[in-house]
Scaffold this motif. Structure first.
Motif, short mmCIF file in Angstrom:
data_model
loop_
_atom_site.label_atom_id
_atom_site.label_comp_id
_atom_site.label_asym_id
_atom_site.label_seq_id
_atom_site.Cartn_x
_atom_site.Cartn_y
_atom_site.Cartn_z
N HIS A 254 0.53 -1.13 -0.06
CA HIS A 254 -0.13 0.28 0.00
C HIS A 254 1.09 0.90 0.19
CE1 HIS A 254 -2.93 -3.25 0.39
NE2 HIS A 254 -2.86 -3.18 1.64
N LEU A 255 1.84 1.48 -1.20
CA LEU A 255 3.31 2.53 -0.89
C LEU A 255 2.47 3.25 -2.16
CD1 LEU A 255 6.33 1.19 -1.77
CD2 LEU A 255 5.94 1.77 0.84
N LYS A 256 2.05 5.10 -1.28
CA LYS A 256 1.52 6.11 -2.40
C LYS A 256 2.70 5.98 -3.00
CE LYS A 256 -0.69 10.20 -2.00
NZ LYS A 256 -0.98 10.23 -3.56
N HIS B 276 -1.14 -9.74 -1.48
CA HIS B 276 -1.13 -9.23 -0.27
C HIS B 276 -1.74 -10.22 1.24
CE1 HIS B 276 -1.96 -4.93 -2.13
NE2 HIS B 276 -1.07 -5.27 -1.41
N ALA B 277 -0.12 -9.84 1.98
CA ALA B 277 -0.42 -10.87 3.41
C ALA B 277 -0.43 -9.63 4.55
CB ALA B 277 0.50 -12.06 3.28
N ALA B 278 -0.06 -9.65 5.47
CA ALA B 278 -0.78 -9.51 6.48
C ALA B 278 -0.06 -9.99 7.46
CB ALA B 278 -2.12 -9.03 7.27
N ARG B 279 1.02 -9.98 8.47
CA ARG B 279 1.80 -10.50 8.84
C ARG B 279 2.20 -9.85 10.09
NH1 ARG B 279 7.46 -11.70 8.40
NH2 ARG B 279 7.69 -10.30 7.31
N CYS B 280 3.05 -10.90 11.44
CA CYS B 280 3.65 -10.43 12.48
C CYS B 280 5.10 -10.55 12.57
CB CYS B 280 2.89 -11.15 14.29
SG CYS B 280 3.65 -9.78 15.56
N SER C 101 -3.75 -13.55 3.58
CA SER C 101 -3.68 -13.56 2.59
C SER C 101 -4.77 -12.94 2.21
CB SER C 101 -2.90 -13.82 1.72
OG SER C 101 -3.14 -15.09 1.93
N TYR C 102 -4.34 -11.75 1.05
CA TYR C 102 -5.61 -10.50 0.49
C TYR C 102 -5.36 -10.19 -1.10
CZ TYR C 102 -3.73 -7.00 2.38
OH TYR C 102 -2.77 -5.68 3.18
N SER C 103 -6.51 -10.02 -1.68
CA SER C 103 -6.00 -10.01 -3.16
C SER C 103 -4.94 -8.12 -3.00
CB SER C 103 -7.50 -9.26 -3.86
OG SER C 103 -7.28 -8.11 -5.11
N ALA C 104 -4.28 -8.74 -3.96
CA ALA C 104 -3.81 -7.25 -4.49
C ALA C 104 -4.22 -6.04 -5.49
CB ALA C 104 -2.46 -8.08 -5.61
N GLN C 105 -5.34 -6.14 -5.22
CA GLN C 105 -6.68 -5.06 -6.36
C GLN C 105 -7.46 -4.64 -4.94
OE1 GLN C 105 -6.24 -8.04 -8.18
NE2 GLN C 105 -4.92 -6.70 -9.65
N THR C 106 -6.59 -3.78 -4.10
CA THR C 106 -7.32 -3.37 -3.80
C THR C 106 -5.84 -2.05 -2.42
OG1 THR C 106 -7.79 -3.43 -1.03
CG2 THR C 106 -6.50 -5.14 -1.52
N PHE C 107 -6.93 -1.61 -1.96
CA PHE C 107 -6.05 0.27 -0.78
C PHE C 107 -5.61 -0.44 -0.09
CE2 PHE C 107 -7.38 2.16 -5.53
CZ PHE C 107 -5.80 2.55 -5.79
N GLU C 108 -6.16 -0.81 1.06
CA GLU C 108 -6.27 -1.32 2.03
C GLU C 108 -7.10 -2.63 2.87
OE1 GLU C 108 -9.17 0.71 5.20
OE2 GLU C 108 -9.27 1.63 3.32
N PRO C 109 -6.50 -3.38 3.53
CA PRO C 109 -7.09 -4.42 3.41
C PRO C 109 -8.19 -4.73 3.25
CG PRO C 109 -5.49 -3.74 6.06
CD PRO C 109 -5.03 -2.52 4.10
N PRO C 110 -9.21 -6.01 3.75
CA PRO C 110 -10.84 -6.13 2.97
C PRO C 110 -10.97 -6.30 5.58
CG PRO C 110 -10.17 -8.11 2.72
CD PRO C 110 -8.33 -6.66 2.81
#
Lengths: 109, 415
Positions: free
Chosen positions: A25-27, A67-71, A80-89
């Motif tokens: 999610h880098l701008k 995308h993935a959310a990890r500690c 993990s979630y789709s690449a076509q998004t600006f933030e996690p669902p």
């Protein structure tokens, strides 16, 4: 060992099946932007001790980015979630909140 | 502080070693210091030491969340070299290497610096050209290195396999004055000297917040209570990002795991350091006889101080190819450290967006060799408030200005 699941083909695999692609999610900034914006986009990183949103590629599989959310402290993968998004669902955010109450990532939490 | 010497050993031997004193004090923190250094690793302790030695600033506290020298200073593969391509890096690392030469005398502590020589193998045509270029650059920088052919490599390293199946050895960049040192002793020696100058080394004390007022730092919150300071130095390697968060700014760095391993001890078989950057592995033999082995970093952000198993496999595969005898060795220990890697693979020594707060970080995979030079430059920066000649090019502003010190190609993966 890091186990990730590709949200596209549903395959679970350990880290050698995937390729890490850095912070998510880098701008992005293009030609004509300010030097400081380029610095932020190209070099400045959150590098948190805790919840990290990041990009991965299913390199030895379907080849798609996701995308993935990890500690970063425990290597626990929240989802993990789709690449076509600006933030996690929302369901990913809820999963993280359940395990890491009060977490935040730039301007969303 | 009682000096260590041959006479001291004789004296203590005569009285059953009852007279040795502790190498450093473990005081409780005072309310306020002129300078607080966060991080009692090599760079933090060296910074404090040169603050005292070069600038007479001794009202200094060095705060460490774990134990002294327990981070990357105690986890690296102890290689010391200065054969960098870019002028600012060569100056900084050569300063460090030259300070290592007299460190045992300067600190009155044996850091076992062993200038046994370092070879970086050239295993592709590109590497041959790259290292020849580095050798020419080093000649201009006054850093003695030379490009040597495969026969000379074999002479220096009899156990090497020149004709590997994937990457034959085509030559190497040889720095005869490079070598290894005893990493723990470097931290211990600096700690003893700092303590002797009256500085407080406060271990098991974690910084939990950075206090500021009107854009300037005023102190830190710690697990042992708040401590005030005029100036703050952040020298915490892999945890730099976390501390920068507390201080309210971001860094151009990411923290990743870097691993190393050692084999069982064997008889002396290799008296130089060999680095093979194309196949990602490097090896030297410790004085105990263990082969000390390092490889590449993991690709993803990580604070766990352990690495992935497949990287161990990759590193060992590379070494078996380069040194076939390694295949018969048992590996004894494996460990990981968290390194902070910048965009251009060069460190950051400079001011931060917060006033009177300075940073020494981003050494990535190659901080140990730079400890005395990095400490020297950071001490100058903190004492004067402005970077000196050694650190002038290493400020964070280089990422805005596009003035990179691009060593990622020159240094390959292994530092």
């Amino acid at each position: 060992m890091l186990i990730l699941e590709c949200p596209y083909c549903g395959v679970k695999g350990e880290e050698t099946e995937f390729h890490a692609g850095g912070e998510a999610h880098l701008k992005r900034f293009g030609p004509g932007s300010e030097d400081a914006d380029f610095e932020t986009y190209l070099f400045m990183r959150e590098n948190p001790k805790g919840v990290h949103l990041e990009r991965w590629r299913h390199a030895n599989g379907c080849g798609k980015w996701f995308h993935a959310a990890r500690c970063t402290m425990t290597l626990e993968v929240f989802g993990s979630y789709s690449a076509q998004t600006f933030e996690p669902p929302k369901e990913i955010k809820d999963k993280i909140s359940a395990k890491r109450p009060g977490w935040s990532w730039r301007n969303f939490s | 502080m009682r000096r260590y010497s041959a006479f001291a050993i004789a004296r203590e031997a005569a009285r059953f070693h009852t007279g040795w004193e502790r190498a450093w004090r473990s005081p409780e923190p005072k309310k306020k210091y002129d300078v607080i250094i966060v991080g009692a690793g090599g760079h933090g302790l060296a910074t404090a030491f040169y603050l005292g030695k070069n600038f007479g600033i001794t009202n200094v506290a060095i705060i460490e969340k774990g134990w002294l020298g327990g981070g990357n200073t105690g986890r690296n593969t102890t290689i010391i070299r200065s054969n960098y391509l870019q002028d600012p890096s060569a100056a900084l690392y050569e300063k460090a290497r030259s300070l290592y030469e007299t460190m045992s005398q300067d600190l009155n502590y044996n850091v076992m610096f062993s200038p046994r020589g370092v070879i970086m193998l050239a295993q592709t045509e590109h590497e041959v050209r790259g290292y020849q270029r580095t050798a020419h650059a080093n000649a201009l920088q006054g850093v003695p290195t030379e490009f040597i052919g495969p026969e000379r490599v074999k002479e220096l390293v009899p156990i090497i396999n020149l004709n590997g199946p994937r990457y034959p050895v085509l030559g190497g960049l040889w720095q005869a004055r490079g070598g290894t040192g005893r990493h723990d002793a470097v931290a211990w020696g600096y700690a003893r000297a700092c303590s002797d100058m009256g500085m407080d080394i406060i271990q098991k004390c974690e910084v939990t917040g950075v206090r500021q007022e009107a854009g300037k730092v005023t102190g830190v919150d710690t697990t042992k209570g708040p401590i005030d300071c005029d100036k703050l130095g952040l020298v915490v390697a892999g945890n730099s990002g976390d501390l920068a968060n507390m201080a309210g700014f971001r860094l151009p760095m990411e923290s990743v795991a870097l691993q190393a391993l050692v084999s069982e001890p064997i008889k002396p078989c290799m008296d130089v350091v060999v680095m093979a950057n194309t196949v990602h592995g490097y090896m030297s033999q410790s004085d105990k006889g263990e082969m000390v082995i390092g490889g590449g970093t993991d690709g993803f952000n990580n604070y766990t101080q352990r690495g992935s198993f497949h990287h161990v496999e990759e590193t060992v595969r590379a070494l078996v190819e380069t040194f076939p005898m390694v295949s018969r060795l048992k590996m004894l220990r494996q460990w990981g450290g968290i390194v902070d890697v910048t965009g251009d693979r060069s460190p950051v020594i400079g001011k931060t967006p917060l006033g009177n707060c300075f940073i020494n970080a981003g050494w990535g995979t190659g901080g140990f060799k730079a400890i005395p030079g990095g400490g020297w430059a950071t001490a100058e920066l903190i004492a004067k408030g402005e970077p000196g000649p050694l650190s002038a090019e290493f400020g964070m502003e280089r990422f805005i200005e596009g003035r990179f010190i691009d060593e990622s190609v020159a240094a390959g993966v292994a530092h």
